[in-house]
Design a protein around this motif. Structure first.
Motif, PDB file in Angstrom:
ATOM      1  N   GLU B  94       0.815  -1.218   0.000  1.00  0.00           N
ATOM      2  CA  GLU B  94       0.000   0.000   0.000  1.00  0.00           C
ATOM      3  C   GLU B  94       0.850   1.270   0.000  1.00  0.00           C
ATOM      4  O   GLU B  94       0.326   2.371  -0.198  1.00  0.00           O
ATOM      5  N   LEU B  95       2.157   1.141   0.214  1.00  0.00           N
ATOM      6  CA  LEU B  95       3.015   2.322   0.245  1.00  0.00           C
ATOM      7  C   LEU B  95       2.950   3.047  -1.094  1.00  0.00           C
ATOM      8  O   LEU B  95       2.728   2.429  -2.133  1.00  0.00           O
ATOM      9  N   PRO B  96       3.137   4.381  -1.072  1.00  0.00           N
ATOM     10  CA  PRO B  96       3.076   5.144  -2.331  1.00  0.00           C
ATOM     11  C   PRO B  96       4.057   4.598  -3.361  1.00  0.00           C
ATOM     12  O   PRO B  96       5.064   3.981  -3.010  1.00  0.00           O
ATOM     13  N   LYS B  97       3.776   4.850  -4.629  1.00  0.00           N
ATOM     14  CA  LYS B  97       4.589   4.244  -5.685  1.00  0.00           C
ATOM     15  C   LYS B  97       6.006   4.808  -5.713  1.00  0.00           C
ATOM     16  O   LYS B  97       6.913   4.186  -6.248  1.00  0.00           O
ATOM     17  N   GLY B  98       6.209   5.985  -5.134  1.00  0.00           N
ATOM     18  CA  GLY B  98       7.567   6.540  -5.062  1.00  0.00           C
ATOM     19  C   GLY B  98       8.147   6.812  -6.434  1.00  0.00           C
ATOM     20  O   GLY B  98       7.416   7.027  -7.399  1.00  0.00           O
ATOM     21  N   ASP B  99       9.478   6.780  -6.534  1.00  0.00           N
ATOM     22  CA  ASP B  99      10.095   6.931  -7.851  1.00  0.00           C
ATOM     23  C   ASP B  99      10.151   5.557  -8.526  1.00  0.00           C
ATOM     24  O   ASP B  99       9.676   4.558  -7.972  1.00  0.00           O
ATOM     25  N   PHE B 100      10.724   5.513  -9.718  1.00  0.00           N
ATOM     26  CA  PHE B 100      10.721   4.253 -10.469  1.00  0.00           C
ATOM     27  C   PHE B 100      11.478   3.161  -9.708  1.00  0.00           C
ATOM     28  O   PHE B 100      11.090   1.983  -9.738  1.00  0.00           O
ATOM     29  N   ALA B 101      12.534   3.538  -8.987  1.00  0.00           N
ATOM     30  CA  ALA B 101      13.312   2.541  -8.236  1.00  0.00           C
ATOM     31  C   ALA B 101      12.464   1.926  -7.131  1.00  0.00           C
ATOM     32  O   ALA B 101      12.494   0.704  -6.920  1.00  0.00           O
ATOM     33  N   VAL B 102      11.720   2.752  -6.405  1.00  0.00           N
ATOM     34  CA  VAL B 102      10.851   2.241  -5.338  1.00  0.00           C
ATOM     35  C   VAL B 102       9.829   1.274  -5.929  1.00  0.00           C
ATOM     36  O   VAL B 102       9.595   0.179  -5.403  1.00  0.00           O
ATOM     37  N   THR B 103       9.224   1.666  -7.035  1.00  0.00           N
ATOM     38  CA  THR B 103       8.226   0.811  -7.677  1.00  0.00           C
ATOM     39  C   THR B 103       8.825  -0.532  -8.081  1.00  0.00           C
ATOM     40  O   THR B 103       8.237  -1.584  -7.835  1.00  0.00           O
ATOM     41  N   ILE B 104      10.014  -0.498  -8.678  1.00  0.00           N
ATOM     42  CA  ILE B 104      10.632  -1.742  -9.157  1.00  0.00           C
ATOM     43  C   ILE B 104      11.074  -2.623  -7.990  1.00  0.00           C
ATOM     44  O   ILE B 104      10.833  -3.836  -7.990  1.00  0.00           O
ATOM     45  N   VAL B 105      11.692  -2.027  -6.968  1.00  0.00           N
ATOM     46  CA  VAL B 105      12.168  -2.829  -5.838  1.00  0.00           C
ATOM     47  C   VAL B 105      10.978  -3.482  -5.121  1.00  0.00           C
ATOM     48  O   VAL B 105      10.997  -4.676  -4.820  1.00  0.00           O
ATOM     49  N   ARG B 167      18.549   3.114  -1.987  1.00  0.00           N
ATOM     50  CA  ARG B 167      17.671   3.827  -1.053  1.00  0.00           C
ATOM     51  C   ARG B 167      16.320   3.114  -0.971  1.00  0.00           C
ATOM     52  O   ARG B 167      15.732   2.968   0.103  1.00  0.00           O
ATOM     53  N   ALA B 168      15.827   2.658  -2.122  1.00  0.00           N
ATOM     54  CA  ALA B 168      14.534   1.955  -2.135  1.00  0.00           C
ATOM     55  C   ALA B 168      14.616   0.644  -1.356  1.00  0.00           C
ATOM     56  O   ALA B 168      13.711   0.306  -0.593  1.00  0.00           O
ATOM     57  N   VAL B 169      15.719  -0.089  -1.532  1.00  0.00           N
ATOM     58  CA  VAL B 169      15.896  -1.337  -0.771  1.00  0.00           C
ATOM     59  C   VAL B 169      15.926  -1.016   0.723  1.00  0.00           C
ATOM     60  O   VAL B 169      15.266  -1.669   1.532  1.00  0.00           O
ATOM     61  N   ASP B 170      16.688   0.027   1.092  1.00  0.00           N
ATOM     62  CA  ASP B 170      16.800   0.405   2.509  1.00  0.00           C
ATOM     63  C   ASP B 170      15.434   0.780   3.091  1.00  0.00           C
ATOM     64  O   ASP B 170      15.106   0.418   4.218  1.00  0.00           O
ATOM     65  N   ASP B 171      14.645   1.532   2.319  1.00  0.00           N
ATOM     66  CA  ASP B 171      13.345   2.000   2.818  1.00  0.00           C
ATOM     67  C   ASP B 171      12.314   0.876   2.890  1.00  0.00           C
ATOM     68  O   ASP B 171      11.444   0.870   3.762  1.00  0.00           O
ATOM     69  N   LEU B 172      12.366  -0.052   1.941  1.00  0.00           N
ATOM     70  CA  LEU B 172      11.299  -1.063   1.833  1.00  0.00           C
ATOM     71  C   LEU B 172      11.594  -2.336   2.613  1.00  0.00           C
ATOM     72  O   LEU B 172      10.689  -3.114   2.896  1.00  0.00           O
ATOM     73  N   TRP B 173      12.875  -2.548   2.940  1.00  0.00           N
ATOM     74  CA  TRP B 173      13.253  -3.832   3.559  1.00  0.00           C
ATOM     75  C   TRP B 173      12.435  -4.124   4.811  1.00  0.00           C
ATOM     76  O   TRP B 173      12.002  -5.250   5.044  1.00  0.00           O
ATOM     77  N   ARG B 174      12.201  -3.075   5.621  1.00  0.00           N
ATOM     78  CA  ARG B 174      11.521  -3.289   6.903  1.00  0.00           C
ATOM     79  C   ARG B 174      10.054  -3.677   6.721  1.00  0.00           C
ATOM     80  O   ARG B 174       9.381  -4.018   7.683  1.00  0.00           O
TER      81      ARG B 174
END
Lengths: 97, 258
Positions: B94-105, B167-174
């Motif tokens: 449900e997290l926002p789509k963020g930038d393309f890296a966030v979306t892909i990760v 950054r996306a991996v760091d933010d989403l890992w948790r």
């Protein structure tokens, strides 16, 4: 990525084979950075609704094409030389067709 | 099959199917936000295709959930007329789509999870669910292939793409730990071979993800602390906004057809 002044990624031509074993046909083109991505993009754009059983992609730059100037010399039929066509020849009697 | 389950088992399977369905519905909707906005036309189509696949899986799962519940709710009723607290998706989706890296990760993390989940669910004693798994698995394999390819390109690409992917991996890992939390519902459906205990998928997921991250020159954060709450209906503030947009038409014109 630099592709002849195009700001897009390199262009690839897509050929899809319809179900039933007919030959691959040109379907269109996609942009992609490499062959694997080109294959995936081709699948997403041209083959997602069951239109194909096989896909070929090839860099557009790798294709050598005839030009409009080639039209006459390449494609005008040799109708002034009717002996080039099989219909010119009569089938000898006794030959079964 | 559903007719043979007693009321208690039906309620467990219903809850379990909601979790499966809500993960896909919410992530499919999030991903659809890229439609018309992706960095290049071909990727726009690819992401929209994946979003449609996920919404298709959600449709099948929520239809089956409604039939299992036996109170006359179909997929639309479950998708459009539940509040955020009734949604059972993991927070990750449900997290926002963020930038393309966030979306892909995010999409890569979930696709690998779904791959192992569908693989195991093909053996479900619930024949309808096993059938859905077999169909969805094929599409999910493609999602993994597409997103893993992007992980390598972003992680092992330019300094900019690497920094964004890391950054996306760091933010989403948790948010990944919640995917593998098992409660009484999971254990019960697993014992009856109707569903799969997600904690049993953790090891294969981790090995699969770490292999790709390593090749993408990306690292996993050291902190082991994990977010949770989605399976119990405790969501981030982002889900409410997503549902408002997704549900507005169905709620404004109940029963409308087009």
């Amino acid at each position: 990525m630099g592709n002849d002044g195009d700001s897009q990624w390199p262009l690839w031509e897509v050929f899809t084979q319809p179900p039933g074993g007919a030959a691959h046909e040109h379907a269109g083109s996609v942009h992609a950075v490499d062959a694997e991505t080109a294959l995936q993009n081709a699948r997403d754009v041209y083959a997602r609704r069951g239109e194909a059983v096989s896909i070929w992609v090839v860099r557009s730059a790798a294709i050598t094409a005839s030009t409009p100037e080639d039209m006459g010399p390449f494609f005008d039929p040799g109708n002034d030389k009717p002996y080039r066509h099989p219909q010119f020849y009569k089938v000898p009697r006794g030959v079964k067709m | 099959m559903t007719a043979q389950l007693d009321a208690a088992a039906r309620s467990l399977v219903f809850e379990y199917l909601l979790r499966l369905g809500d993960d896909r519905l919410v992530l499919g909707h999030r991903l659809s936000e890229w439609c018309g906005h992706a960095p290049i036309l071909e990727e726009d189509i690819a992401l929209a295709n994946i979003a449609l696949d996920l919404i298709g899986h959600a449709n099948l799962l929520l239809t089956l959930a409604g039939a299992t519940e036996g109170k006359g709710r179909d997929a639309d009723a479950l998708a459009y007329f539940r509040e955020a607290v009734e949604y059972r998706n993991a927070l990750l989706v449900e997290l926002p789509k963020g930038d393309f890296a966030v979306t892909i990760v995010r999409q890569f993390f979930f696709s690998v999870f779904a791959l192992h989940q569908w693989s195991a669910l093909q053996g479900s004693a619930q024949a309808d669910l096993a059938g859905i798994a077999a169909k969805a698995l094929k599409e999910t394999k493609y999602h993994v292939r597409h997103t893993a390819g992007w992980m390598l390109k972003l992680g092992d690409g330019t300094p900019e793409s690497h920094a964004r992917a890391q950054r996306a991996v760091d933010d989403l890992w948790r948010y990944t730990g919640e995917l593998f939390l098992a409660d009484d519902v999971d254990r019960a459906v697993s014992e009856q071979r109707l569903g799969v205990d997600p904690s049993q998928l953790a090891e294969s997921w981790r090995a699969h993800v770490l292999d790709v991250l390593e090749r993408a020159t990306l690292t996993v954060p050291e902190s082991a602390w994990m977010q949770r709450g989605g399976r119990e209906g405790r969501h981030t503030e982002h889900l409410g906004h997503l549902l408002a947009e997704m549900q507005i038409v169905a709620r404004s014109f109940p029963g409308a057809s087009w």
